[in-house]
Each structure stands twice: as C-alpha cells, then as structure tokens.
Design an enzyme around this catalytic site. Structure first.
Site, PDB file in Angstrom:
ATOM      1  N   GLY A  65       0.823  -1.193   0.000  1.00  0.00           N
ATOM      2  CA  GLY A  65       0.000   0.000   0.000  1.00  0.00           C
ATOM      3  C   GLY A  65       0.866   1.255   0.000  1.00  0.00           C
ATOM      4  N   GLY A 114       0.702  -5.034   1.025  1.00  0.00           N
ATOM      5  CA  GLY A 114      -0.567  -5.090   0.309  1.00  0.00           C
ATOM      6  C   GLY A 114      -0.518  -5.875  -0.972  1.00  0.00           C
ATOM      7  N   GLU A 137       6.204  -4.582   7.657  1.00  0.00           N
ATOM      8  CA  GLU A 137       5.514  -3.469   8.317  1.00  0.00           C
ATOM      9  C   GLU A 137       6.097  -3.060   9.664  1.00  0.00           C
ATOM     10  OE1 GLU A 137       2.964  -4.994   5.166  1.00  0.00           O
ATOM     11  OE2 GLU A 137       4.085  -5.983   6.773  1.00  0.00           O
ATOM     12  N   ASP A 145      -0.615  -6.598   7.907  1.00  0.00           N
ATOM     13  CA  ASP A 145      -2.072  -6.516   7.780  1.00  0.00           C
ATOM     14  C   ASP A 145      -2.522  -7.254   6.518  1.00  0.00           C
ATOM     15  OD1 ASP A 145      -0.883  -4.624   6.095  1.00  0.00           O
ATOM     16  OD2 ASP A 145      -2.500  -3.176   6.328  1.00  0.00           O
TER      17      ASP A 145
END
Length: 345
Positions: A65, A114, A137, A145
């Site tokens: 992301g 992502g 992350e 995530d």
C-alpha cells in the site's frame, strides 16, 4: 494520465494489469477501487471464466500500500481518508478470498505488504525466479495486515511469526516451499503463459485457466542448504509466541544469524512488535479470515494515527535517514491493552 489498473476481458479471461511502475505498483485508493469494481462485475458474468492479475513492471508485482500517502493524510488532519483506504483494501482482500472463479496472480519481482493481500488470498500464485516476498511493516511502525494475521500462522506458526516480526524476505523457492506460492514458471516462459491464457485458457472451449497454468508450471527450484538450516533455527527461536521469550532465545542462540536477527528486531518499533505478536497469536486461533481482517482494520485505524507509524515512514521512506525515534523505545514500556481495546479476540 495512464490507468493505474488496466482491465479487459480477453478469451473469457478477466485480465487485470497493475500499471504504476514508478511507485513499484504501490496501491492507491484508486487502484483498490478499480480492482474491486472489476471483480464485482466479473463475479456474476458468465462470459468470464477466471481472473488473472499481473504487473506491467519488470521490477515489481506490487510493493504494498502507499503508506507515504496514508501518513500524509493523517498529518494533514484527514485521518478518515486513511481509514477509508484500509477499509477498502481489506474488503478487497476478503472479496478475493471469496471469489468463486479461478483467481491467478503472476508474481514476477517484488511483492510486499498489500501486494500479498491482492495475491495470496487467491487460489493460484505463480512465481518466477525473480519473485521476492516480504511483510516488512514492523520496520515502519505498523503491523502485518491485509489478512496476514490469518495467512502467516498457516505457514507454520514459528515461520509465520518470524516473517511477521522481522519482515524477512523469501525468494521463489522458499515461497513455494512454505505455501505462499503455488506454481513456478520461469521468467522466460511467462510471456508464453500469458499468451496462452489470453488465447482462451479461462474456460469454455479452452482448457481452463488452472490447467493452462499447470501446463506451463515447472518443478519448484530447490531451497538451498542454508535455508534448511535456518528453518531449524526459526523453529527453535520463534516457536514460542511470547515476544520476550523469542528475544531471550535469540540472545541465547549462538551464531551470526541469531545475533543479526536480534539486532534487527532491536531497531524496530517495540509497539509494532508487541502488537504483531498478539495479532498473530489471535490469528492462529481464528477459524475465519473475516475476523482477522476485522481485527486488523480496528487496529490499523489506531496505529495510523500513532507516533510510530508517522515516524517509521518518515525514517524509512521520506527522509530516509534510517534513524526512527520510537515511543516508547523499549519493549518494557509497551502496553498493548489500549491499542487492542474492543478488538475481537
């Protein structure tokens, strides 16, 4: 302006191409919306027998992301924009997992964060020898995530914990061995596979998208002896889900790998490490991806507003001084309870 996601139906196949090469296909809200809209159209379309996701970039499938943009919206006093992005991204991850037709990702190059969310939840993950996987992350004050609290523990709890906490990279052979990838196609043969899929490999009169992939698939590359030895170390040091115990075992383990891993973890956000360990423990006990995504969304909204996320993205991706100042800067000062309040167990 070029489309960041190109979409077309060719030979009964829904074809999605990520096309933001200067940012290594880092996902924007517009890209997430385009992917979701295409899947929604094709879900019930009888003329579409399957979906293939590919990259227009030779360097990366998807680098994750766009966390710099998410940080910027929070710092500009618009955290709701970041909230909306995470909500849409995680909904897309769930939509991919539930997609009723073959969903194939052609992973050639870097795939992180992502990027795993838009690939690993699909049934078929093709990799070339250039594929590199990571969930980094904790390096930026966030946590793994996009459903990582679901899929990482299912690689084996120790390995999933190691990958989630350290952000370590896996090559194609390692990803195939642990199950992140499903098929190996040499990079030189990838254009021929894509052409075969475009020619009608999605169903109908064609041989079917999965059968086409399997026709081109080659035996997985062998993992090297060093990785086999490292897997034993990972099991020994990361087999216990309690973060202090992991750190203790690393400190007690002789050898350069343990020393380097411990030193690396000491430079990451203590809060991120503690939250990641807790999420992975909960994910291992969960029977439902949707519950994991719900937990992650609640936590993402909180962490994106926190000091460590803004500081981690600054240090790694904005100023690039690689010198984040975490708050707190010691694991002993971390209390995860406020962060996890009302997060489903």
């Amino acid at each position: 302006m070029e489309q960041q996601v190109e979409h077309d139906v060719v030979g009964g196949l829904g074809l999605l191409t990520l096309n933001r090469p200067t940012a290594l296909n880092a996902l924007t809200p517009e890209m997430v919306a385009a992917l979701a809209a295409a899947l929604e159209r094709w879900r019930e379309d009888p003329s579409v027998g399957g979906v293939v996701l590919r990259s227009a970039s030779p360097r990366a499938f998807c680098a994750g992301g766009d966390v710099r943009a998410a940080r910027a919206t929070v710092l500009a006093g618009e955290p709701e924009a970041a909230d909306a992005f995470y909500a849409a991204e995680y909904a897309l991850n769930g939509r991919i997992a539930a997609f009723p037709k073959p969903y194939v990702s052609l992973i050639d190059g870097l795939v992180m964060g992502g990027g795993l969310g838009i690939s690993v939840h699909g049934a078929v993950r093709v990799v070339t020898e250039r594929a590199v996987f990571a969930m980094p992350e904790t390096r930026i004050g966030f946590f793994p995530d996009v459903g990582a609290s679901w899929f990482l523990p299912r690689l084996g709890e120790a390995l999933g914990r190691y990958l989630g906490l350290t952000g370590a990279r896996l090559d194609a052979a390692q990803a195939l061995e642990c199950g992140l990838a499903t098929h190996f196609v040499p990079g030189a043969e990838l254009p021929a596979l894509e052409e075969a899929l475009r020619a009608g490999g999605a169903g109908g009169a064609g041989e079917g998208v999965v059968a086409t992939v399997e026709r081109f698939a080659r035996p997985a590359p062998a993992v090297d002896a060093a990785w086999t030895e490292r897997r034993a170390l990972i099991e020994r040091c990361f087999g216990d889900g309690r973060l202090p115990e992991i750190l203790r075992r690393l400190a007690a383990e002789p050898g350069e790998w343990a020393r380097a891993t411990l030193a690396e973890l000491s430079g990451f956000s203590p809060t991120s490490l503690a939250l990641t360990a807790e999420l992975l423990a909960r994910g291992a006990a969960s029977a439902d991806l949707e519950v994991c995504l719900e937990r992650e969304l609640i936590l993402a909204r909180r962490v994106a507003r926190g000091h460590d996320f803004a500081e981690g993205v600054r240090a790694l991706l904005v100023d690039k001084d690689l010198a984040p100042k975490w708050r707190p800067d010691d694991l002993a000062g971390v209390d995860v309870r406020p962060w996890l309040a009302d997060v489903p167990r």
